[in-house]
Scaffold this active site. Structure first.
Site, PDB file in Angstrom:
ATOM      1  N   GLY A 219       0.793  -1.233   0.000  1.00  0.00           N
ATOM      2  CA  GLY A 219       0.000   0.000   0.000  1.00  0.00           C
ATOM      3  C   GLY A 219       0.819   1.274   0.000  1.00  0.00           C
ATOM      4  O   GLY A 219       0.245   2.369   0.010  1.00  0.00           O
ATOM      5  N   PRO A 261       5.036  -4.853  -0.638  1.00  0.00           N
ATOM      6  CA  PRO A 261       4.820  -3.730  -1.546  1.00  0.00           C
ATOM      7  C   PRO A 261       4.669  -4.207  -2.983  1.00  0.00           C
ATOM      8  O   PRO A 261       5.332  -5.150  -3.405  1.00  0.00           O
ATOM      9  CB  PRO A 261       6.098  -2.902  -1.383  1.00  0.00           C
ATOM     10  CG  PRO A 261       7.129  -3.876  -0.931  1.00  0.00           C
ATOM     11  CD  PRO A 261       6.418  -4.953  -0.164  1.00  0.00           C
ATOM     12  N   ARG A 299      -6.020   1.803 -15.654  1.00  0.00           N
ATOM     13  CA  ARG A 299      -6.121   2.576 -14.404  1.00  0.00           C
ATOM     14  C   ARG A 299      -6.885   3.904 -14.556  1.00  0.00           C
ATOM     15  O   ARG A 299      -7.709   4.224 -13.701  1.00  0.00           O
ATOM     16  CB  ARG A 299      -4.727   2.801 -13.791  1.00  0.00           C
ATOM     17  CG  ARG A 299      -4.016   1.492 -13.420  1.00  0.00           C
ATOM     18  CD  ARG A 299      -2.756   1.696 -12.602  1.00  0.00           C
ATOM     19  NE  ARG A 299      -3.059   2.030 -11.228  1.00  0.00           N
ATOM     20  CZ  ARG A 299      -2.972   3.219 -10.712  1.00  0.00           C
ATOM     21  NH1 ARG A 299      -2.547   4.234 -11.437  1.00  0.00           N
ATOM     22  NH2 ARG A 299      -3.281   3.428  -9.456  1.00  0.00           N
ATOM     23  N   CYS A 329     -13.605   0.740 -28.938  1.00  0.00           N
ATOM     24  CA  CYS A 329     -14.935   1.281 -29.226  1.00  0.00           C
ATOM     25  C   CYS A 329     -15.733   1.489 -27.951  1.00  0.00           C
ATOM     26  O   CYS A 329     -16.747   0.818 -27.714  1.00  0.00           O
ATOM     27  CB  CYS A 329     -15.659   0.352 -30.193  1.00  0.00           C
ATOM     28  SG  CYS A 329     -14.735   0.205 -31.723  1.00  0.00           S
ATOM     29  N   TYR A 358       0.227  -2.669 -12.111  1.00  0.00           N
ATOM     30  CA  TYR A 358      -1.214  -2.788 -12.384  1.00  0.00           C
ATOM     31  C   TYR A 358      -1.591  -2.197 -13.739  1.00  0.00           C
ATOM     32  O   TYR A 358      -2.662  -1.623 -13.894  1.00  0.00           O
ATOM     33  CB  TYR A 358      -2.036  -2.143 -11.262  1.00  0.00           C
ATOM     34  CG  TYR A 358      -1.706  -2.679  -9.891  1.00  0.00           C
ATOM     35  CD1 TYR A 358      -2.083  -3.967  -9.524  1.00  0.00           C
ATOM     36  CD2 TYR A 358      -0.996  -1.916  -8.973  1.00  0.00           C
ATOM     37  CE1 TYR A 358      -1.767  -4.474  -8.276  1.00  0.00           C
ATOM     38  CE2 TYR A 358      -0.675  -2.419  -7.720  1.00  0.00           C
ATOM     39  CZ  TYR A 358      -1.069  -3.690  -7.384  1.00  0.00           C
ATOM     40  OH  TYR A 358      -0.759  -4.182  -6.157  1.00  0.00           O
TER      41      TYR A 358
HETATM   42  N1  LLP Z   1      -0.797  -7.258  -0.188  1.00  0.00           N
HETATM   43  C1  LLP Z   1      -2.091  -7.543  -0.427  1.00  0.00           C
HETATM   44  C2  LLP Z   1      -2.766  -8.548   0.384  1.00  0.00           C
HETATM   45  C3  LLP Z   1      -2.785  -6.879  -1.440  1.00  0.00           C
HETATM   46  O1  LLP Z   1      -4.063  -7.154  -1.665  1.00  0.00           O
HETATM   47  C4  LLP Z   1      -2.104  -5.913  -2.229  1.00  0.00           C
HETATM   48  C5  LLP Z   1      -2.786  -5.198  -3.306  1.00  0.00           C
HETATM   49  C6  LLP Z   1      -0.749  -5.654  -1.959  1.00  0.00           C
HETATM   50  C7  LLP Z   1      -0.134  -6.352  -0.922  1.00  0.00           C
HETATM   51  C8  LLP Z   1       0.058  -4.667  -2.741  1.00  0.00           C
HETATM   52  O2  LLP Z   1      -0.459  -3.391  -2.704  1.00  0.00           O
HETATM   53  P1  LLP Z   1       0.388  -2.169  -3.324  1.00  0.00           P
HETATM   54  O3  LLP Z   1       1.676  -2.068  -2.535  1.00  0.00           O
HETATM   55  O4  LLP Z   1       0.676  -2.493  -4.725  1.00  0.00           O
HETATM   56  O5  LLP Z   1      -0.475  -0.980  -3.154  1.00  0.00           O
HETATM   57  N2  LLP Z   1      -5.012  -2.304  -9.165  1.00  0.00           N
HETATM   58  C9  LLP Z   1      -4.916  -1.254  -8.161  1.00  0.00           C
HETATM   59  C10 LLP Z   1      -4.232  -1.728  -6.913  1.00  0.00           C
HETATM   60  C11 LLP Z   1      -4.864  -2.985  -6.352  1.00  0.00           C
HETATM   61  C12 LLP Z   1      -4.151  -3.511  -5.149  1.00  0.00           C
HETATM   62  C13 LLP Z   1      -4.690  -4.832  -4.729  1.00  0.00           C
HETATM   63  N3  LLP Z   1      -3.991  -5.395  -3.631  1.00  0.00           N
HETATM   64  C14 LLP Z   1      -4.233  -0.028  -8.779  1.00  0.00           C
HETATM   65  O6  LLP Z   1      -3.945  -0.047  -9.962  1.00  0.00           O
HETATM   66  O7  LLP Z   1      -4.033   0.981  -8.117  1.00  0.00           O
END
Ligand code: LLP
Length: 421
Positions: A219, A261, A299, A329, A358
């Site tokens: 996150g 991450p 996104r 389209c 993503y």
């Molecule tokens: N751990 C778990 C359990 C998760 O569900 C996620 C992301 C992460 C780690 C990694 O999160 P990050 O560090 O990448 O924020 N498609 C969306 C983001 C979806 C995240 C889903 N889970 C976007 O494009 O912003």
């Protein structure tokens, strides 16, 4: 990635093409990992963000583990030689068959519902398990990517922890880890600390004698928009480590500090190169048409996300305002609306930035357009990492999957028999 290099890549491999700077990923990994002064730090890269094989191999070389969310993720991690003990499985809403498939690999399962925990306990008493707790902290860059709180499907609620403990003790499960993930693109600096406190309270209150680590998810925010401040990972790292140190000394054991991450490690390292093929004046709006579209980078359409876009061919052009669109389209097929950019002309090459997380990974072949090629760069050289299928390749693949032989559908090539009506 200089403009000359990006232009040379487009020249060589055509467009649309994703480019990933592996050196940037290495630097970002080092920046992240060195923010936490903790001997038992473990980084499990959330491979859902970008499963490109060279990106994964680079992170493996850096010492990263993997946060996997599907049997496919595990198969990929295994194919690239990640050690089983460096992989954690945080899928949700899995079937029993999937549970058995993953258990057979030996990868640690992170379980986020009572129902699944009961079934796991029955099938695998006495084994090691991690528990995903809903931290009840609501944060994230968009409603669709907030994972804490009671409006989301993730994790065991804190009030259900008693029931968890009963299941765990009756089946002799070894709870080796407690996990939380608050959301993606955390906006508030103290969200991680608040979520950590929830998990640490549970670790302190419940008796999990086999506890080896606490996993505080991913996150960590990427500053996609120009006015957004980057996170201060060094400061966050110090605050997190201090809190964890205090907890461990009160707990009486030095536990592992785990993170997962995704976008923080790879987003900035990627660009999608697209070619402008059509400029259209629409009563005051200037539409810039490109040769990619939302199935290849979703996104903006999906999360109203903002991606920087550079005009590689005309960086010094006079500013204009453009709707930068794709070739799909659908009306919502926009990479950016009313974006001020150096003049865009037909034939110009654009780079959609911060596209290393993503983007390709969430892609698909809607409108039967094959996904872009993927190119990786390191030490000022570049190479093709994954090719772009031709439309004919894509159609041949689909027809093969449909049991098509010489224009006829051969059902024996599928499961051998038509389903009864
Ligand atoms: N751990 C778990 C359990 C998760 O569900 C996620 C992301 C992460 C780690 C990694 O999160 P990050 O560090 O990448 O924020 N498609 C969306 C983001 C979806 C995240 C889903 N889970 C976007 O494009 O912003």
């Amino acid at each position: 990635m200089t403009q000359e290099t990006l232009a040379a890549i487009a020249d060589r491999y055509g467009t649309p093409t994703y480019v990933y700077d592996l050196d940037q990923i290495r630097a970002q990994y080092t920046k992240f990992a060195s923010a936490f002064d903790w001997p038992k730090l473990k980084v499990c890269y959330a491979m859902k963000a970008n499963y490109n094989r060279d990106v994964l191999a680079t992170l493996k070389d850096m010492g990263s583990g993997i946060d996997a969310v599907s049997p496919g993720d595990i198969a990929m991690a295994q194919a690239l030689g990640f050690d089983t003990k460096d992989v954690i499985y945080t899928a949700n809403n899995i079937t029993d068959a999937e549970m058995h498939e993953i258990a057979a690999t030996g990868v640690l399962m992170n379980i986020g519902s009572l129902s699944r925990l009961e079934r796991y306990a029955k099938a695998y008493p006495g084994t090691r398990v991690c528990l995903r707790i809903n931290p009840d902290v609501v944060d994230g860059a968009h409603d669709k990517i907030k994972t804490g709180g009671d409006l989301t499907k993730f994790g065991i609620l804190t009030e259900d922890v008693d029931k968890v403990t009963a299941i765990v003790h009756s089946a002799g499960l070894k709870v080796v880890g407690l996990h939380e993930h608050t959301g993606s693109g955390l906006q508030k600096a103290d969200s991680v600390l608040r979520a950590m406190r929830r998990i640490m309270e549970i670790a302190t209150r419940e008796n999990f004698p086999d506890l080896e680590f606490l996993d505080f998810g991913g996150g960590f925010k990427v500053d996609y928009m120009p006015e957004e401040a980057p996170i201060n990972i060094e400061k966050m790292g110090r605050e997190i480590t201090d809190l964890f140190r205090q907890f461990c000394s009160a707990y009486g054991r030095e536990l592992g500090l785990w993170f997962e991450p995704g976008k923080y490690l790879t987003a900035r390292a990627g660009s999608l190169l697209v070619l402008v093929n059509t400029i259209k004046q629409n009563r005051g709006r200037t539409i810039c048409g490109t040769d990619s579209g939302f199935p290849q980078l979703i996104r903006p359409m999906f999360y109203d996300a903002w991606h920087r876009i550079d005009n590689i061919s005309n960086p010094g052009g006079a500013p204009g305002v453009y709707d930068i669109c794709g070739n799909i389209c659908e009306t919502g097929d926009l990479f950016a609306a009313e974006r001020t950019m150096p003049e865009i002309r037909e034939g110009d090459l654009l780079a959609i930035r911060d596209a290393g997380a993503y983007c390709y990974a969430m892609g698909g072949t809607y409108n039967l357009r094959p996904m872009p090629a993927e190119v990786v760069m390191e030490q000022n050289t570049f190479r093709l990492s994954r090719k772009r299928l031709t439309p004919a390749d894509l159609v041949a693949l689909i027809l093969k999957e449909s049991g098509s032989v010489n224009g006829q559908q051969d059902l024996t090539a599928l499961d051998g028999r038509p389903d009864a009506a």
